[in-house]
Design a protein around this motif. Structure first.
Motif, PDB file in Angstrom:
ATOM      1  N   ARG A  74       0.811  -1.211   0.000  1.00 42.65           N
ATOM      2  CA  ARG A  74       0.000   0.000   0.000  1.00 42.65           C
ATOM      3  C   ARG A  74       0.850   1.269   0.000  1.00 42.65           C
ATOM      4  O   ARG A  74       0.328   2.362  -0.144  1.00 42.65           O
ATOM      5  N   LEU A  75       2.147   1.117   0.195  1.00 37.28           N
ATOM      6  CA  LEU A  75       2.998   2.304   0.241  1.00 37.28           C
ATOM      7  C   LEU A  75       3.139   2.877  -1.169  1.00 37.28           C
ATOM      8  O   LEU A  75       3.153   2.143  -2.152  1.00 37.28           O
ATOM      9  N   PRO A  76       3.245   4.204  -1.242  1.00 35.33           N
ATOM     10  CA  PRO A  76       3.267   4.841  -2.557  1.00 35.33           C
ATOM     11  C   PRO A  76       4.407   4.373  -3.464  1.00 35.33           C
ATOM     12  O   PRO A  76       4.232   4.351  -4.671  1.00 35.33           O
ATOM     13  N   TYR A  77       5.541   3.997  -2.887  1.00 37.46           N
ATOM     14  CA  TYR A  77       6.641   3.654  -3.795  1.00 37.46           C
ATOM     15  C   TYR A  77       6.325   2.412  -4.612  1.00 37.46           C
ATOM     16  O   TYR A  77       6.731   2.288  -5.760  1.00 37.46           O
ATOM     17  N   VAL A  78       5.569   1.498  -4.008  1.00 39.22           N
ATOM     18  CA  VAL A  78       5.174   0.309  -4.762  1.00 39.22           C
ATOM     19  C   VAL A  78       4.192   0.702  -5.860  1.00 39.22           C
ATOM     20  O   VAL A  78       4.268   0.219  -6.994  1.00 39.22           O
ATOM     21  N   GLN A  79       3.302   1.626  -5.521  1.00 32.78           N
ATOM     22  CA  GLN A  79       2.328   2.063  -6.513  1.00 32.78           C
ATOM     23  C   GLN A  79       2.992   2.877  -7.607  1.00 32.78           C
ATOM     24  O   GLN A  79       2.590   2.807  -8.770  1.00 32.78           O
ATOM     25  N   ALA A  80       4.024   3.632  -7.231  1.00 35.92           N
ATOM     26  CA  ALA A  80       4.766   4.379  -8.242  1.00 35.92           C
ATOM     27  C   ALA A  80       5.384   3.417  -9.243  1.00 35.92           C
ATOM     28  O   ALA A  80       5.372   3.653 -10.448  1.00 35.92           O
ATOM     29  N   ALA A  81       5.913   2.309  -8.744  1.00 39.77           N
ATOM     30  CA  ALA A  81       6.494   1.301  -9.638  1.00 39.77           C
ATOM     31  C   ALA A  81       5.398   0.626 -10.454  1.00 39.77           C
ATOM     32  O   ALA A  81       5.567   0.348 -11.635  1.00 39.77           O
ATOM     33  N   GLU A  82       4.275   0.392  -9.803  1.00 39.30           N
ATOM     34  CA  GLU A  82       3.180  -0.302 -10.478  1.00 39.30           C
ATOM     35  C   GLU A  82       2.643   0.532 -11.638  1.00 39.30           C
ATOM     36  O   GLU A  82       2.360   0.000 -12.712  1.00 39.30           O
ATOM     37  N   LEU A  83       2.514   1.822 -11.426  1.00 37.11           N
ATOM     38  CA  LEU A  83       1.908   2.627 -12.482  1.00 37.11           C
ATOM     39  C   LEU A  83       2.834   2.842 -13.663  1.00 37.11           C
ATOM     40  O   LEU A  83       2.417   3.328 -14.700  1.00 37.11           O
ATOM     41  N   GLN A  84       4.117   2.452 -13.513  1.00 40.26           N
ATOM     42  CA  GLN A  84       5.007   2.487 -14.677  1.00 40.26           C
ATOM     43  C   GLN A  84       4.723   1.320 -15.615  1.00 40.26           C
ATOM     44  O   GLN A  84       5.350   1.187 -16.660  1.00 40.26           O
TER      45      GLN A  84
ATOM     46  N   VAL B   6       6.023  -9.512 -11.125  1.00 38.31           N
ATOM     47  CA  VAL B   6       7.242 -10.212 -10.721  1.00 38.31           C
ATOM     48  C   VAL B   6       8.348  -9.199 -10.436  1.00 38.31           C
ATOM     49  O   VAL B   6       9.050  -9.282  -9.435  1.00 38.31           O
ATOM     50  N   THR B   7       8.456  -8.213 -11.317  1.00 36.38           N
ATOM     51  CA  THR B   7       9.505  -7.202 -11.147  1.00 36.38           C
ATOM     52  C   THR B   7       9.285  -6.411  -9.862  1.00 36.38           C
ATOM     53  O   THR B   7      10.198  -6.264  -9.053  1.00 36.38           O
ATOM     54  N   VAL B   8       8.066  -5.920  -9.693  1.00 32.67           N
ATOM     55  CA  VAL B   8       7.810  -5.085  -8.527  1.00 32.67           C
ATOM     56  C   VAL B   8       7.949  -5.910  -7.246  1.00 32.67           C
ATOM     57  O   VAL B   8       8.542  -5.461  -6.270  1.00 32.67           O
ATOM     58  N   SER B   9       7.421  -7.121  -7.277  1.00 29.87           N
ATOM     59  CA  SER B   9       7.515  -7.959  -6.083  1.00 29.87           C
ATOM     60  C   SER B   9       8.961  -8.291  -5.757  1.00 29.87           C
ATOM     61  O   SER B   9       9.380  -8.202  -4.608  1.00 29.87           O
ATOM     62  N   GLY B  10       9.714  -8.662  -6.766  1.00 24.66           N
ATOM     63  CA  GLY B  10      11.094  -9.066  -6.538  1.00 24.66           C
ATOM     64  C   GLY B  10      11.980  -7.895  -6.177  1.00 24.66           C
ATOM     65  O   GLY B  10      12.863  -7.997  -5.336  1.00 24.66           O
ATOM     66  N   ARG B  11      11.726  -6.761  -6.814  1.00 29.78           N
ATOM     67  CA  ARG B  11      12.627  -5.629  -6.642  1.00 29.78           C
ATOM     68  C   ARG B  11      12.274  -4.808  -5.410  1.00 29.78           C
ATOM     69  O   ARG B  11      13.126  -4.242  -4.755  1.00 29.78           O
ATOM     70  N   HIS B  12      10.972  -4.723  -5.116  1.00 33.01           N
ATOM     71  CA  HIS B  12      10.556  -3.814  -4.046  1.00 33.01           C
ATOM     72  C   HIS B  12       9.980  -4.538  -2.826  1.00 33.01           C
ATOM     73  O   HIS B  12      10.375  -4.275  -1.715  1.00 33.01           O
ATOM     74  N   LEU B  13       9.039  -5.441  -3.075  1.00 35.89           N
ATOM     75  CA  LEU B  13       8.386  -6.071  -1.925  1.00 35.89           C
ATOM     76  C   LEU B  13       9.341  -7.022  -1.208  1.00 35.89           C
ATOM     77  O   LEU B  13       9.519  -6.939   0.003  1.00 35.89           O
TER      78      LEU B  13
END
Lengths: 319, 296
Positions: free
Chosen positions: B185-195, B200-207
């Motif tokens: 729910r943190l904005p940085y994950v959403q910032a990555a998501e909206l790109q 897999v990328t967002v989960s592996g790189r950020h989460l």
């Protein structure tokens, strides 16, 4: 390049169009739109066209089930190169509007046209990526808007790499450029968010959004969490960037003093509806809708005495 | 190649604002008891690794005439009912016990993390479905679930390990899901998501990097439980089979001797289990407590 030139024209037009008072979701055509963008196939001078947008949230289950209309038939246009402020109390649906625009939330009904292209309600990944090149968002919370385990530079280069083919050296150079544009030093690329102040973090978030080279920047309470002096700096920075890059801003805020500083046009939202729209000076100096008046009179300022029963006033507004 | 002036992220303190990194010295985070626990755990791992060097006798070979020898210069800890050297058996037993628990923790950790990330990323129905399946698994007691799996796939160390790992997945998945959800729910994950980056990328790189502390903490705590449960399975005759040396099995095999007045084997093996479990639990709790408290 081409887009940029158009952006200026659109901005002027948009401001002219925004001068005439419109109310309650009657999103106008954004003026004459003499020189429509060619390449992207935009319509008139509007980079954002929203019509009939609805979003309902369901909370609770069983007997505790309640629905909230975050957006109720919202229509809105934003002229290319202009800055539109969306104001309203919390829960008025302004953040939902922003999230639907950038594709983080799916609308229940209605249409969004971005840079002349209608966007899918539930975008697939490729569509989302294409959309991100047109529109980017800066979030409110400077603590959460950057990954605390990754450097500022990597946050920016992630977006660069997502949208542009760049080599490692190019990316580093671009990251440094972007950092300088938001008033940071190239060395900050190697800082972790924990080593930056709130204002610096928000600058990095702005640089990250700019990395995609969007036409529109959605700023969702982007300065709300900063203290006043830092807020002013960041607002100045944002104005500069908009001028230099001929960007369009959708500025979501609850702070009316911020609105005066940044935007020439303002939309007032309440309970998912647009209650008033017009030029900033008009709306703030001579509000037509009682809610706008209430909102203005509730804003703290020198010599201000808090309105006590805000609930009662709101009820009067309702009547 | 050209102009690699701007150094790659070789991040050192003393950067733009050389402040202390979150979660500084490990010993500081563990505290004195934690450091002691780490030392004990390291000692146990070392003993297991060096068992062939350290053990004075073969662990599985004994002489029936030397059964139930008391501790002495020949056999430092005495012998068991088959005349096997207890010290050697304990050392080799550490190998089986620690390796088994480690395998359980790794399998359960990987499975739980994957489930948590999938549930978090997709949310909605996927999340609900995974949640229901986990609830179903929760309804079974750990050990019972493992016993069922062993009953289906047969007894043995590998089967017992996999069975227990499956029983542990719901626990890791549930904890990690809630952590990952908060992060999501943190904005940085959403910032990555909206790109338009992939899940897999967002989960592996950020989460994943941001829930890694909780993964490790859970693993350390589970390690202790896994040792007990594996020992229990071996005790029941479903896990490690004789004559392999294993602490749980030794406790079980020491039962008869215990009744005959020779409690060494059960006591020694039991003590080893208690010490190891305590050490890993302390490590896990120290890491977890600090990780939860020291968040930026």
């Amino acid at each position: 390049m081409n887009d940029d030139v158009k952006g200026t024209d659109g901005g002027v037009i948009g401001r002219a169009g925004g001068g005439s008072r419109r109310t309650a979701g009657a999103g106008g055509s954004g003026g004459s739109g003499a020189k429509g963008p060619g390449g992207a196939g935009g319509s008139g001078g509007n980079v954002i066209e929203i019509s009939g947008l609805c979003k309902r949230f369901v909370t609770g289950r069983g007997s505790g089930r309640r629905t909230v209309d975050a957006l109720d038939d919202v229509s809105l246009t934003v002229a290319d190169g202009s800055c539109l402020a969306v104001v309203g109390e919390s829960g008025s649906g302004k953040s939902t509007l922003a999230r639907i625009l950038v594709g983080l939330e799916a609308a229940d009904a209605g249409e969004v046209v971005l840079a002349g292209r209608p966007v899918a309600r539930r975008p697939r990944r490729a569509e989302r990526r294409a959309r991100a090149r047109d529109i980017q968002m800066v979030f409110q919370d400077p603590n959460g808007s950057l990954n605390r385990r990754r450097t500022a530079g990597s946050a920016i280069s992630e977006v660069l790499a997502a949208h542009h083919r760049v080599t490692g050296a190019e990316a580093r150079r671009r990251v440094e450029e972007l950092l300088e544009q938001v008033g940071l030093r190239p060395a900050h690329a190697r800082s972790l968010p924990g080593e930056l102040s709130g204002g610096q973090r928000q600058r990095v978030a702005i640089a990250r959004a700019l990395a995609a080279e969007p036409r529109v920047l959605v700023l969702d309470e982007a300065v709300a969490a900063l203290d006043v002096s830092v807020q002013a700096q960041v607002l100045n920075l944002l104005s500069e960037i908009r001028r230099d890059r001929r960007l369009t801003y959708l500025f979501i805020t609850h702070d009316l003093s911020v609105v005066r500083q940044v935007s020439e046009e303002v939309v007032v939202m309440r309970q998912g509806r647009i209650v008033e729209r017009g030029s900033t000076t008009q709306v703030l100096d001579d509000p037509q809708h009682p809610y706008t008046r209430l909102l203005r009179d509730s804003a703290p300022r020198p010599g201000w005495r808090p309105v006590r029963a805000i609930g009662r006033d709101a009820a009067e507004v309702e009547a | 190649m050209k102009t690699a002036v701007s150094a790659p992220p070789a991040r050192r303190p003393g950067g733009p604002a050389g402040r202390r990194r979150p979660g500084g010295g490990l010993s500081g985070r563990l505290g004195p008891l934690g450091v002691a626990a780490v030392a004990v755990a390291a000692l146990l791992v070392l003993a297991a690794l060096l068992a062939p060097v350290l053990a004075p006798y073969e662990p599985d070979i004994g002489s029936i005439v030397q059964r139930y020898l008391p501790p002495g210069p020949e056999h430092l800890l005495g012998t068991d009912q088959s005349g096997r050297d207890l010290l050697s058996r304990l050392l080799y037993g550490a190998r089986t016990s620690l390796l088994g628990a480690a395998a359980v923790v790794v399998i359960a950790g990987v499975g739980g993390t994957l489930l948590a990330l999938v549930a978090t990323w997709f949310g909605g129905r996927v999340d609900a479905f995974i949640g229901r399946v986990l609830d179903l698994l929760f309804a079974f007691p750990n050990l019972l679930l493992a016993i069922i799996v062993v009953a289906v796939f047969g007894t043995g160390m590998a089967q017992a390990t996999v069975a227990l790992a499956m029983a542990y997945v719901p626990y890791t998945a549930r904890v990690l899901r809630s952590v990952a959800l908060r992060e999501r729910r943190l904005p940085y994950v959403q910032a990555a998501e909206l790109q338009g980056l992939s899940g897999v990328t967002v989960s592996g790189r950020h989460l994943l990097p941001n829930i890694a502390p909780q993964i490790l903490t859970g693993a350390a705590i589970n390690f202790g439980y896994a040792m007990i449960d594996l020992a229990a399975l071996s005790f029941l005759g479903l896990g490690v089979q004789p004559p392999t040396a294993d602490w749980g099995l030794m406790v079980s095999q020491g039962q008869d001797s215990l009744l005959q007045g020779y409690p060494q084997q059960s006591l020694l093996a039991g003590t080893c289990i208690v010490v190891a479990v305590a050490a890993f639990s302390v490590i896990g709790e120290r890491l977890g407590g600090r990780a939860a408290g020291g968040r930026a």
